[in-house]
Design a protein around this motif. Structure first.
Motif, mmCIF file in Angstrom:
data_model
loop_
_atom_site.group_PDB
_atom_site.id
_atom_site.type_symbol
_atom_site.label_atom_id
_atom_site.label_comp_id
_atom_site.label_asym_id
_atom_site.label_seq_id
_atom_site.Cartn_x
_atom_site.Cartn_y
_atom_site.Cartn_z
ATOM 1 N N SER A 115 6.918 -6.628 -3.802
ATOM 2 C CA SER A 115 6.625 -5.784 -4.949
ATOM 3 C C SER A 115 5.120 -5.620 -5.102
ATOM 4 C CB SER A 115 7.214 -6.422 -6.211
ATOM 5 O OG SER A 115 6.871 -5.681 -7.348
ATOM 6 N N GLN A 116 4.684 -4.387 -5.131
ATOM 7 C CA GLN A 116 3.277 -4.089 -5.406
ATOM 8 C C GLN A 116 3.220 -3.426 -6.780
ATOM 9 O OE1 GLN A 116 2.496 -2.634 -0.940
ATOM 10 N NE2 GLN A 116 0.652 -2.568 -2.211
ATOM 11 N N HIS A 117 2.446 -4.020 -7.670
ATOM 12 C CA HIS A 117 2.542 -3.660 -9.075
ATOM 13 C C HIS A 117 1.848 -2.349 -9.412
ATOM 14 C CE1 HIS A 117 3.813 -7.732 -9.015
ATOM 15 N NE2 HIS A 117 2.617 -8.163 -8.707
ATOM 16 N N ASN A 118 0.797 -2.052 -8.700
ATOM 17 C CA ASN A 118 -0.007 -0.879 -9.024
ATOM 18 C C ASN A 118 0.218 0.185 -7.963
ATOM 19 O OD1 ASN A 118 -1.934 -3.583 -9.240
ATOM 20 N ND2 ASN A 118 -1.728 -2.409 -11.135
ATOM 21 N N HIS A 119 0.788 1.303 -8.347
ATOM 22 C CA HIS A 119 1.040 2.351 -7.357
ATOM 23 C C HIS A 119 -0.167 3.258 -7.179
ATOM 24 C CE1 HIS A 119 5.105 1.019 -7.016
ATOM 25 N NE2 HIS A 119 5.322 1.172 -8.299
ATOM 26 N N HIS A 120 -0.944 3.421 -8.247
ATOM 27 C CA HIS A 120 -2.157 4.250 -8.175
ATOM 28 C C HIS A 120 -3.260 3.515 -8.931
ATOM 29 C CE1 HIS A 120 -0.030 7.804 -6.641
ATOM 30 N NE2 HIS A 120 0.941 7.440 -7.445
ATOM 31 N N CYS B 63 1.200 -4.218 1.251
ATOM 32 C CA CYS B 63 1.466 -5.637 1.426
ATOM 33 C C CYS B 63 2.759 -5.773 2.216
ATOM 34 C CB CYS B 63 1.597 -6.300 0.055
ATOM 35 S SG CYS B 63 1.879 -8.070 0.091
ATOM 36 N N ALA B 64 2.827 -6.736 3.121
ATOM 37 C CA ALA B 64 4.030 -6.904 3.945
ATOM 38 C C ALA B 64 4.284 -8.379 4.206
ATOM 39 C CB ALA B 64 3.878 -6.146 5.266
ATOM 40 N N VAL B 65 5.529 -8.688 4.486
ATOM 41 C CA VAL B 65 5.930 -10.071 4.719
ATOM 42 C C VAL B 65 6.978 -10.100 5.825
ATOM 43 C CG1 VAL B 65 7.715 -9.944 2.928
ATOM 44 C CG2 VAL B 65 6.818 -12.160 3.596
ATOM 45 N N ASN B 66 6.989 -11.170 6.613
ATOM 46 C CA ASN B 66 8.135 -11.442 7.463
ATOM 47 C C ASN B 66 8.413 -12.928 7.467
ATOM 48 O OD1 ASN B 66 6.233 -12.404 9.266
ATOM 49 N ND2 ASN B 66 6.764 -11.003 10.910
ATOM 50 N N VAL B 67 9.596 -13.270 7.904
ATOM 51 C CA VAL B 67 10.040 -14.659 7.863
ATOM 52 C C VAL B 67 9.490 -15.391 9.069
ATOM 53 C CG1 VAL B 67 12.055 -16.172 7.901
ATOM 54 C CG2 VAL B 67 12.111 -14.037 6.592
ATOM 55 N N ARG B 68 8.860 -16.532 8.817
ATOM 56 C CA ARG B 68 8.331 -17.328 9.927
ATOM 57 C C ARG B 68 9.484 -17.752 10.825
ATOM 58 N NH1 ARG B 68 4.122 -20.926 9.666
ATOM 59 N NH2 ARG B 68 3.233 -19.447 8.201
ATOM 60 N N LYS C 171 5.804 -0.819 -1.594
ATOM 61 C CA LYS C 171 5.734 0.635 -1.645
ATOM 62 C C LYS C 171 4.320 1.169 -1.485
ATOM 63 C CE LYS C 171 9.895 1.526 -4.320
ATOM 64 N NZ LYS C 171 10.482 2.198 -5.489
ATOM 65 N N GLY C 172 3.351 0.302 -1.557
ATOM 66 C CA GLY C 172 1.970 0.727 -1.358
ATOM 67 C C GLY C 172 1.231 0.995 -2.646
ATOM 68 N N THR C 173 -0.090 0.883 -2.571
ATOM 69 C CA THR C 173 -0.978 1.223 -3.690
ATOM 70 C C THR C 173 -1.970 2.249 -3.188
ATOM 71 O OG1 THR C 173 -0.814 -0.942 -4.745
ATOM 72 C CG2 THR C 173 -2.728 0.409 -5.301
ATOM 73 N N HIS C 174 -2.000 3.392 -3.878
ATOM 74 C CA HIS C 174 -2.950 4.433 -3.522
ATOM 75 C C HIS C 174 -4.239 4.193 -4.297
ATOM 76 C CE1 HIS C 174 -3.988 8.999 -3.274
ATOM 77 N NE2 HIS C 174 -4.627 8.282 -2.381
ATOM 78 N N LEU C 175 -5.286 3.825 -3.599
ATOM 79 C CA LEU C 175 -6.578 3.494 -4.222
ATOM 80 C C LEU C 175 -7.547 4.655 -4.040
ATOM 81 C CD1 LEU C 175 -8.551 1.445 -5.512
ATOM 82 C CD2 LEU C 175 -9.090 0.692 -3.181
ATOM 83 N N GLY D 141 5.803 8.264 -0.243
ATOM 84 C CA GLY D 141 5.725 7.374 -1.398
ATOM 85 C C GLY D 141 6.331 6.002 -1.185
ATOM 86 N N GLN D 142 6.714 5.703 0.038
ATOM 87 C CA GLN D 142 7.328 4.413 0.342
ATOM 88 C C GLN D 142 6.555 3.708 1.438
ATOM 89 O OE1 GLN D 142 10.082 3.322 -1.418
ATOM 90 N NE2 GLN D 142 9.845 5.206 -2.601
ATOM 91 N N GLY D 143 6.734 2.406 1.513
ATOM 92 C CA GLY D 143 6.202 1.675 2.641
ATOM 93 C C GLY D 143 7.119 1.839 3.846
ATOM 94 N N PRO D 144 6.642 1.492 5.027
ATOM 95 C CA PRO D 144 7.488 1.569 6.221
ATOM 96 C C PRO D 144 8.737 0.711 6.076
ATOM 97 C CG PRO D 144 5.191 1.284 6.835
ATOM 98 C CD PRO D 144 5.266 1.091 5.360
#
Lengths: 114, 116
Positions: free
Chosen positions: A5-10, A91-96, A106-110, B40-43
């Motif tokens: 979860s990314q809290h800030n979209h813009h 931001c991204a994550v994977n399982v070790r 979903k990303g943050t547009h800065l 509007g989405q991540g990969p």
């Protein structure tokens, strides 16, 4: 399955302002954590990553992130942003040790205003 | 430049047609991943290969999607009977896993698919 979860979209900041982008993940096990950046017209590039060890990691272009396990967070920071930091941040994550791809937020547009 | 390359960069097709995309990973990387990214989405992860073996394909969006990596080098992603909802950016990434499964993925520029 894990989620991010990314809290800030813009986010809009002025040059020289400080930046903090929030990222929280949900997963009960051990994860690897990443921040990627996509500049306008360019492909995804790795900013920084955390696998283990010191929870404060430094990346390219003056960015850093802190892994706080108790909060399931991996927030991205930069003390003084530049106009060239205008981009989409993921931001991204994977399982070790898992056989799986990355789960992205979903990303943050800065946008940095000169 | 020896990064991940993808071909074509843009593809416009009519609904119902088949399309195939190609990905060439970084030369020594043995893992190759496919993702889809919509506006509007991540990969979103689709599938991955280790060498020529497809180790995860349950995330492929439907049986119209398939991927191959026949010689453990380049890979292709095929979409049969395209639908308008397939319009998206299709991304490829590659990696060379290190110790303790520390795996950093490097992404290509993507193929933007538009289905009319």
């Amino acid at each position: 399955a894990q989620s991010v979860s990314q809290h800030n979209h813009h986010v809009i900041l002025s040059e020289a302002a400080s930046l903090e982008l929030g990222c929280n993940y949900s997963y009960g096990g051990t994860v690897n954590l990443f921040w990627y950046v996509q500049y306008p017209g360019q492909h995804l590039q790795l900013l920084l990553k955390y696998f283990s060890g010191d929870p404060l990691v430094k990346g390219i272009k003056g960015f850093e992130a802190e892994f706080i396990k108790s909060k399931f967070s991996f927030n991205l920071r930069k003390p003084s942003v530049q106009w060239s930091d205008t981009a989409e941040y993921f931001c991204a994550v994977n399982v070790r040790g898992g056989a799986d791809g990355l789960t992205f937020g979903k990303g943050t547009h800065l946008i940095i205003q000169p | 430049d020896t990064g991940v390359s993808q071909d074509p960069r843009h593809k416009i097709t009519k609904r119902g047609q088949n399309v195939t995309f190609r990905c060439d990973p970084i030369s020594e990387h043995n893992r190759l991943y496919w993702y889809r990214q919509t506006l509007g989405q991540g990969p979103e992860f689709l599938t991955y290969f280790q060498n020529e073996a497809q180790l995860e394909k349950s995330r492929l969006l439907s049986d119209r999607f398939s991927a191959e990596r026949p010689k453990g080098s380049f890979s292709t992603l095929e979409i049969q009977r395209t639908e308008q909802g397939d319009s998206a950016m299709y991304l490829c990434a590659s990696s060379l896993p290190g110790l303790s499964s520390t795996d950093t993925q490097y992404f290509g520029p993507g193929t933007r698919l538009t289905v009319l």
